[in-house]
Enzyme design. Structure first.
Site, PDB file in Angstrom:
ATOM      1  N   TYR A 172      -8.410  -2.021  -9.869  1.00 27.44           N
ATOM      2  CA  TYR A 172      -8.550  -0.580  -9.725  1.00 27.44           C
ATOM      3  C   TYR A 172      -7.336  -0.039  -8.975  1.00 27.44           C
ATOM      4  O   TYR A 172      -6.610  -0.790  -8.303  1.00 27.44           O
ATOM      5  CB  TYR A 172      -9.847  -0.199  -8.983  1.00 27.44           C
ATOM      6  CG  TYR A 172      -9.789  -0.484  -7.501  1.00 27.44           C
ATOM      7  CD1 TYR A 172      -9.461   0.518  -6.586  1.00 27.44           C
ATOM      8  CD2 TYR A 172     -10.044  -1.758  -7.008  1.00 27.44           C
ATOM      9  CE1 TYR A 172      -9.380   0.262  -5.237  1.00 27.44           C
ATOM     10  CE2 TYR A 172      -9.970  -2.025  -5.664  1.00 27.44           C
ATOM     11  CZ  TYR A 172      -9.641  -1.014  -4.773  1.00 27.44           C
ATOM     12  OH  TYR A 172      -9.551  -1.287  -3.439  1.00 27.44           O
ATOM     13  N   GLU A 201     -14.206  -9.947  11.214  1.00 27.37           N
ATOM     14  CA  GLU A 201     -14.674  -8.563  11.207  1.00 27.37           C
ATOM     15  C   GLU A 201     -16.084  -8.410  11.747  1.00 27.37           C
ATOM     16  O   GLU A 201     -16.385  -7.434  12.427  1.00 27.37           O
ATOM     17  CB  GLU A 201     -14.648  -7.978   9.787  1.00 27.37           C
ATOM     18  CG  GLU A 201     -13.300  -7.550   9.327  1.00 27.37           C
ATOM     19  CD  GLU A 201     -13.350  -6.660   8.085  1.00 27.37           C
ATOM     20  OE1 GLU A 201     -14.378  -5.973   7.857  1.00 27.37           O
ATOM     21  OE2 GLU A 201     -12.353  -6.644   7.355  1.00 27.37           O
ATOM     22  N   CYS A 243     -14.299  -6.108   3.367  1.00 19.26           N
ATOM     23  CA  CYS A 243     -13.305  -6.070   2.293  1.00 19.26           C
ATOM     24  C   CYS A 243     -11.940  -6.338   2.906  1.00 19.26           C
ATOM     25  O   CYS A 243     -11.613  -5.811   3.961  1.00 19.26           O
ATOM     26  CB  CYS A 243     -13.322  -4.745   1.549  1.00 19.26           C
ATOM     27  SG  CYS A 243     -13.567  -3.287   2.573  1.00 19.26           S
ATOM     28  N   HIS A 294      -8.073  -9.051   2.150  1.00 23.17           N
ATOM     29  CA  HIS A 294      -7.148  -9.737   1.247  1.00 23.17           C
ATOM     30  C   HIS A 294      -6.974 -11.192   1.679  1.00 23.17           C
ATOM     31  O   HIS A 294      -6.897 -11.455   2.872  1.00 23.17           O
ATOM     32  CB  HIS A 294      -5.748  -9.115   1.310  1.00 23.17           C
ATOM     33  CG  HIS A 294      -5.734  -7.632   1.317  1.00 23.17           C
ATOM     34  ND1 HIS A 294      -5.747  -6.878   2.476  1.00 23.17           N
ATOM     35  CD2 HIS A 294      -5.694  -6.750   0.297  1.00 23.17           C
ATOM     36  CE1 HIS A 294      -5.715  -5.600   2.168  1.00 23.17           C
ATOM     37  NE2 HIS A 294      -5.689  -5.486   0.857  1.00 23.17           N
ATOM     38  N   HIS A 316      -2.249  -6.376  -5.969  1.00 25.10           N
ATOM     39  CA  HIS A 316      -2.392  -7.559  -5.125  1.00 25.10           C
ATOM     40  C   HIS A 316      -3.856  -7.997  -5.114  1.00 25.10           C
ATOM     41  O   HIS A 316      -4.759  -7.234  -5.436  1.00 25.10           O
ATOM     42  CB  HIS A 316      -1.881  -7.296  -3.701  1.00 25.10           C
ATOM     43  CG  HIS A 316      -2.554  -6.144  -3.014  1.00 25.10           C
ATOM     44  ND1 HIS A 316      -2.213  -4.828  -3.262  1.00 25.10           N
ATOM     45  CD2 HIS A 316      -3.541  -6.106  -2.091  1.00 25.10           C
ATOM     46  CE1 HIS A 316      -2.963  -4.038  -2.510  1.00 25.10           C
ATOM     47  NE2 HIS A 316      -3.785  -4.788  -1.794  1.00 25.10           N
ATOM     48  N   TRP A 321     -13.483   1.873  -3.888  1.00 24.54           N
ATOM     49  CA  TRP A 321     -13.832   0.545  -4.400  1.00 24.54           C
ATOM     50  C   TRP A 321     -15.313   0.256  -4.210  1.00 24.54           C
ATOM     51  O   TRP A 321     -15.938  -0.348  -5.078  1.00 24.54           O
ATOM     52  CB  TRP A 321     -12.968  -0.549  -3.766  1.00 24.54           C
ATOM     53  CG  TRP A 321     -13.042  -0.649  -2.271  1.00 24.54           C
ATOM     54  CD1 TRP A 321     -13.911  -1.408  -1.540  1.00 24.54           C
ATOM     55  CD2 TRP A 321     -12.205   0.022  -1.335  1.00 24.54           C
ATOM     56  NE1 TRP A 321     -13.673  -1.240  -0.191  1.00 24.54           N
ATOM     57  CE2 TRP A 321     -12.624  -0.378  -0.044  1.00 24.54           C
ATOM     58  CE3 TRP A 321     -11.135   0.903  -1.457  1.00 24.54           C
ATOM     59  CZ2 TRP A 321     -12.016   0.083   1.123  1.00 24.54           C
ATOM     60  CZ3 TRP A 321     -10.524   1.366  -0.294  1.00 24.54           C
ATOM     61  CH2 TRP A 321     -10.964   0.967   0.974  1.00 24.54           C
ATOM     62  N   GLU A 337      -5.545  -2.959  -6.416  1.00 20.59           N
ATOM     63  CA  GLU A 337      -6.040  -4.307  -6.158  1.00 20.59           C
ATOM     64  C   GLU A 337      -6.700  -4.933  -7.373  1.00 20.59           C
ATOM     65  O   GLU A 337      -7.302  -4.248  -8.189  1.00 20.59           O
ATOM     66  CB  GLU A 337      -7.057  -4.280  -5.008  1.00 20.59           C
ATOM     67  CG  GLU A 337      -6.452  -3.829  -3.703  1.00 20.59           C
ATOM     68  CD  GLU A 337      -7.426  -3.861  -2.546  1.00 20.59           C
ATOM     69  OE1 GLU A 337      -6.960  -4.047  -1.415  1.00 20.59           O
ATOM     70  OE2 GLU A 337      -8.648  -3.689  -2.755  1.00 20.59           O
ATOM     71  N   HIS A 365       0.800  -1.219   0.000  1.00 22.54           N
ATOM     72  CA  HIS A 365       0.000   0.000   0.000  1.00 22.54           C
ATOM     73  C   HIS A 365       0.838   1.277   0.000  1.00 22.54           C
ATOM     74  O   HIS A 365       0.289   2.372   0.010  1.00 22.54           O
ATOM     75  CB  HIS A 365      -0.950  -0.006   1.197  1.00 22.54           C
ATOM     76  CG  HIS A 365      -1.961  -1.101   1.122  1.00 22.54           C
ATOM     77  ND1 HIS A 365      -1.957  -2.182   1.973  1.00 22.54           N
ATOM     78  CD2 HIS A 365      -3.003  -1.306   0.277  1.00 22.54           C
ATOM     79  CE1 HIS A 365      -2.962  -2.988   1.667  1.00 22.54           C
ATOM     80  NE2 HIS A 365      -3.607  -2.475   0.635  1.00 22.54           N
ATOM     81  N   GLU A 415      -4.496   1.984  -2.760  1.00 23.54           N
ATOM     82  CA  GLU A 415      -5.028   0.646  -3.014  1.00 23.54           C
ATOM     83  C   GLU A 415      -4.788   0.380  -4.491  1.00 23.54           C
ATOM     84  O   GLU A 415      -5.110   1.223  -5.335  1.00 23.54           O
ATOM     85  CB  GLU A 415      -6.523   0.559  -2.707  1.00 23.54           C
ATOM     86  CG  GLU A 415      -6.869   0.562  -1.246  1.00 23.54           C
ATOM     87  CD  GLU A 415      -6.501  -0.715  -0.507  1.00 23.54           C
ATOM     88  OE1 GLU A 415      -5.849  -1.603  -1.102  1.00 23.54           O
ATOM     89  OE2 GLU A 415      -6.846  -0.811   0.673  1.00 23.54           O
TER      90      GLU A 415
END
Length: 192
Positions: free
Chosen positions: A114, A99, A79, A81, A44, A171, A126, A37, A124
């Site tokens: 994006y 979360e 959201c 990874h 990624h 996003w 990603e 980042h 970002e």
């Protein structure tokens, strides 16, 4: 709606290894999350989940103030990874539990890449897999990740996203636009 779990563990670390990919989503290596980042970011793999309740409302989260990128901005339900060596089938349910304290049956909708900069703090960059699903469990937000939770109707989301002043992650804006347009059938499948 402030269902925050005070006993929640820290679940996201700068040192975790993320999966670097090329534009075709082929794995090309791993890198620490903080380095992914930095600056313009490194491409990624990531994922976004939109959870809907029985009333057809989407669960939104306000990102915790301690988040490096887009703190205090509203975003989709979850959201994150996949970590190095982890599949999406492993990463997505892990993160929903960590979360929000929920599980859900999800449908994969599409993936896209994006790039978005957050001032001079980082970016970002990603290749994001987007999922939708139904969940009527009561979420309990991990306060290390989430400051607040709320539900919004489809019409409310449309109105909020029509305003560039609304503090919503980039996003989430892009994904919602696609779910309301090109992938409307996938969105309709989870609505009552």
């Amino acid at each position: 709606m402030n269902n925050l779990s005070n006993a929640a563990p820290t679940v996201s670390f700068d040192s975790e290894e993320l999966i670097l990919v090329n534009p075709d989503d082929v794995e090309i290596g791993v890198m620490r999350k903080d380095r992914c980042h930095d600056g313009d970011g490194q491409l990624h793999r990531a994922f976004s989940v939109f959870l809907f309740n029985a009333a057809g409302e989407v669960l939104l989260q306000k990102r915790a103030d301690g988040k490096r990128l887009w703190p205090g901005f509203w975003s989709n339900s979850c959201c994150s990874h996949p970590r190095a060596g982890e599949t999406m089938d492993e990463a997505v349910p892990r993160r929903l539990e960590q979360e929000l304290g929920v599980s859900a049956e999800l449908s994969f909708v599409y993936k896209f890449s994006y790039h978005a900069r957050f001032g001079t703090i980082g970016s970002e960059h990603e290749l994001c897999w987007v999922f939708v699903g139904r969940c009527d469990d009561t979420p309990a937000a991990n306060p290390h990740e989430i400051a607040e939770l709320r539900y919004a109707t489809v019409a409310e989301m449309d109105r909020e996203l029509a305003s560039p002043a609304t503090r919503i992650t980039p996003w989430c804006r892009l994904e919602w636009e696609s779910l309301r347009g090109r992938y409307a059938d996938a969105l309709s499948a989870v609505l009552p």
